[in-house]
Design a protein around this motif. Sequence first.
Motif, short mmCIF file in Angstrom:
data_model
loop_
_atom_site.label_atom_id
_atom_site.label_comp_id
_atom_site.label_asym_id
_atom_site.label_seq_id
_atom_site.Cartn_x
_atom_site.Cartn_y
_atom_site.Cartn_z
N VAL A 84 -0.83 3.81 7.49
CA VAL A 84 -1.39 3.07 6.34
C VAL A 84 -2.85 3.46 6.15
N THR A 88 -6.65 3.77 4.27
CA THR A 88 -7.59 2.90 3.55
C THR A 88 -8.28 3.71 2.46
N TYR A 95 -6.74 -1.28 1.25
CA TYR A 95 -5.65 -0.31 1.12
C TYR A 95 -5.63 0.27 -0.30
N CYS A 149 -6.03 6.57 9.86
CA CYS A 149 -5.43 5.46 9.13
C CYS A 149 -5.64 4.14 9.87
N PRO A 165 0.82 -1.22 0.00
CA PRO A 165 0.00 0.00 0.00
C PRO A 165 0.85 1.27 0.00
#
Lengths: 188, 188
Positions: free
Chosen positions: A77, A79, A159, A121, A23
């Motif tokens: 990270v 989405t 992701y 995140c 991702p």
Amino acid sequence: MLASERFDSIPVSHARQFLEPGPVVLLTTRHAGRDNVMTVGWHQVLEFTPSIISCVVSRGCRSFDMLRASGQCVLNVPTSDMLDAVVRVGNSSGDEVDKFAAFGLERAQAHDVDAAVLPQCHAHLECRLRDDRAVERYNLFILEVTHISARPSPKEPEYLHYSGDGVFMLSGKRVSRRKLFRPEMLGF
Amino acid sequence: MLASERFDSIPVSHARQFLEPGPVVLLTTRHAGRDNVMTVGWHQVLEFTPSIISCVVSRGCRSFDMLRASGQCVLNVPTSDMLDAVVRVGNSSGDEVDKFAAFGLERAQAHDVDAAVLPQCHAHLECRLRDDRAVERYNLFILEVTHISARPSPKEPEYLHYSGDGVFMLSGKRVSRRKLFRPEMLGF
């Protein structure tokens, strides 16, 4: 972290779970009392224990100087619901705009490092600069992951994976092949 | 390449298109007249021009010695129909089994390097070892992509992305946000 949010601590040796599928991440840095955030797609895992990863941060970005100076960062990270914010962060400069305010990114305090985490995140990999020997030649920062927090759900987050030229691929369905693995290859 | 197959040549500066979304790849090497293949999930892009990428090849694997000795390899990008072969390659050793024969992997000659390409895969990134300074410390090979060939279809291949513990994520749908990009960020 926001009081309303619940995140689990994840063993740092499990960093692959978040990064290996590929991702894009939002890299946050802090230096001299200022936060910055940039979109990063060039990263990989190097080792489980210690938990070592690498990522390229372009020279000329404010984040490059901030990461070199502070030696700390967070790989957040995102989405797919954050797609537009991810793109806007990647197409703007911290010299011109407060990206957190402009793109609706909340901030919270990290657990281990002095940098913001982005609670919107799914996961946050807190990192310390371990080795800068490849920075001059490749802008490649070798980082040690010192803490990971992640939402307990969903189990299969969607992701964002960048494939160039303005197009993203979204994480698709999961399939297990555990039965074909040697036992020592499982568990991480 | 097999006579029945048609592959397009892709500019080497477009390596990100295949690697940045994060698929596992089948890395092929040749040395002393022997071919080998292994499954690799730890790789990233470092630069567009020259086209530089990096990948970790575990010490102790036959491929590690073969790549060091030959200085050449191919990163073949498999699609989801090859899942079982990808897992079986990743859970066996070239010391014990002929992985090409055992797992039904065809071979063809590469364009630029002396190593097999796997024509069942969607794309083939032929690489030469550019910098081995990070090999001793991290098993990290820095490679220059010297030729890319890829199938013209499908336009949205379903790659395999490993997320650990025996589970793979399949590439999902594509979404464009070209309109939000600065023009100089597009085209590659």
